[in-house]
Design an enzyme around this catalytic site. Sequence first.
Site, PDB file in Angstrom:
ATOM      1  N   MET A 204       0.852  -1.209   0.000  1.00 15.50           N
ATOM      2  CA  MET A 204       0.000   0.000   0.000  1.00 15.50           C
ATOM      3  C   MET A 204       0.876   1.244   0.000  1.00 15.50           C
ATOM      4  O   MET A 204       1.904   1.300   0.660  1.00 15.50           O
ATOM      5  CB  MET A 204      -0.979   0.009   1.166  1.00 15.50           C
ATOM      6  CG  MET A 204      -0.358  -0.029   2.519  1.00 15.50           C
ATOM      7  SD  MET A 204      -1.608   0.334   3.765  1.00 15.50           S
ATOM      8  CE  MET A 204      -0.870  -0.471   5.155  1.00 15.50           C
ATOM      9  N   HIS A 205       0.446   2.198  -0.803  1.00 16.53           N
ATOM     10  CA  HIS A 205       1.181   3.457  -0.868  1.00 16.53           C
ATOM     11  C   HIS A 205       0.321   4.615  -1.353  1.00 16.53           C
ATOM     12  O   HIS A 205       0.816   5.728  -1.479  1.00 16.53           O
ATOM     13  CB  HIS A 205       2.375   3.320  -1.822  1.00 16.53           C
ATOM     14  CG  HIS A 205       1.960   3.226  -3.259  1.00 16.53           C
ATOM     15  ND1 HIS A 205       1.486   2.072  -3.820  1.00 16.53           N
ATOM     16  CD2 HIS A 205       1.916   4.168  -4.249  1.00 16.53           C
ATOM     17  CE1 HIS A 205       1.177   2.300  -5.098  1.00 16.53           C
ATOM     18  NE2 HIS A 205       1.422   3.556  -5.376  1.00 16.53           N
ATOM     19  N   ARG A 206      -0.973   4.368  -1.651  1.00 15.26           N
ATOM     20  CA  ARG A 206      -1.804   5.459  -2.198  1.00 15.26           C
ATOM     21  C   ARG A 206      -1.876   6.596  -1.205  1.00 15.26           C
ATOM     22  O   ARG A 206      -2.158   6.394  -0.026  1.00 15.26           O
ATOM     23  CB  ARG A 206      -3.240   4.985  -2.473  1.00 15.26           C
ATOM     24  CG  ARG A 206      -3.415   4.090  -3.645  1.00 15.26           C
ATOM     25  CD  ARG A 206      -3.909   4.820  -4.902  1.00 15.26           C
ATOM     26  NE  ARG A 206      -2.833   5.288  -5.726  1.00 15.26           N
ATOM     27  CZ  ARG A 206      -2.065   4.517  -6.513  1.00 15.26           C
ATOM     28  NH1 ARG A 206      -2.277   3.237  -6.609  1.00 15.26           N
ATOM     29  NH2 ARG A 206      -1.105   5.055  -7.223  1.00 15.26           N
TER      30      ARG A 206
END
Length: 358
Positions: A204-206
Amino acid sequence: MEIAILIGTRPEIIKLSPVVKACEQMGKDFFIIHTNQHYTKEMDKIFLEELGIPPAKYNLEVGSGSHGYQTGVMLERIETVLIKHKPNLIILEGDTNTVLAGALAAAKLNIPVAHVEAGLRSYDRTMPEEINRILTDHLSELLFAPTDIAEKNLKNEGIDSKKIFVTGNTIVDAVISHLSYARKKSDIHSRLKIKQKKYILLTMHREENVDNKEKLKDILEGLKKIIKILNLPIIFPIHPRTEKMLERFKLKLPEGTIKISPLGYLDFLVLMADAYLILTDSGGIQEEACILKVGCITLRENTERPETLDVGANRLAGTDPDRILKETLYMEKKVKEWENPFGDGKAAKRIVEIIYAR
Ligand code: UD1
Ligand code: UDP
């Protein structure tokens, strides 16, 4: 005819690598401009090396910053290169700030823009990527839509159908050409002391997830529930943005999560292919999970890859902990048989042929 190929971030390097290869194989003249939006070795150099990308003619050393700063500096530096070098066309891929800056700089200089992966839409303008995609598509002269849905999105916005070509997604080319080599080369399972199908893979990195403390906390709560019920470790190659935000918010990962540095493509491909399930908010990983027939649970409320939902390879879970668990258990039960909607692995060759036939 000489073309410029623009790269900046991890996914662009991966998805343009088949285009670079196709240009080389077809003996076409090209040079690479790298904005260095990504610069940490594990986000950049490892991919350039593993995927055999020739050295960039121009490294613009832009790095990180706010959207306005980053895009502005890129715009100025890309423009300088384009004025100096005067390529006949620029190829760019995806929806990052690098892509918008490249498209805008080129279009203003009347250099035709060829946009790979055109026409994706989440219809969520709170995402910076959605703004980048829409603007880039409208600045482009050649739009390489990966699927019929993407083509339809472009036509609905009034883009001339003569500019649009449905080619498939170059990620299929990348997966097909690297998977068996990756299996031979990678020892990731033994390094992590895990067995095939006995772990869940997470990325995850949004910005809208990890820069928001409440959402990030909710996702971590969801992970805790999954670990408790499924009793499997969660392998988490962590994006530097996420690492930074976890520290800033003083949040801890639940026990059973194995945090590791971001991985190169060969290790990551094997890790994806052999995962029990994949949890992600990445765009590209939704596609790769679908191609590799691994169930995907997307930690977002929407996706610009609806094809993955339509074929039953992906479920949207948002960030609510109970919903994340519910969708994970749904995907666990599902038979992982579906058609790959992203093409036949020959997208890059098609793209280069279309550019040169123009
Ligand atoms: C960018 C793209 C996103 C894409 C992602 C791929 C935009 C608006 N976003 O997000 O669409 O999905 O790349 O991974 O273009 N950092 C490092 N080292 C690096 C790169 C970043 O430490 O090599 C850290 C910095 O603290 C930086 C933060 O990560 O501030 C965010 O980097 P940035 O390039 O702004 O956005 P990404 O989250 O990587
Ligand atoms: N990826 C990788 N190593 C990792 C995480 C991701 O090689 O540790 C690859 C992944 O296979 C995919 C691409 O990076 O091809 C996706 O990049 P990311 O999720 O950063 O960006 P997005 O696709 O969301 O723009």
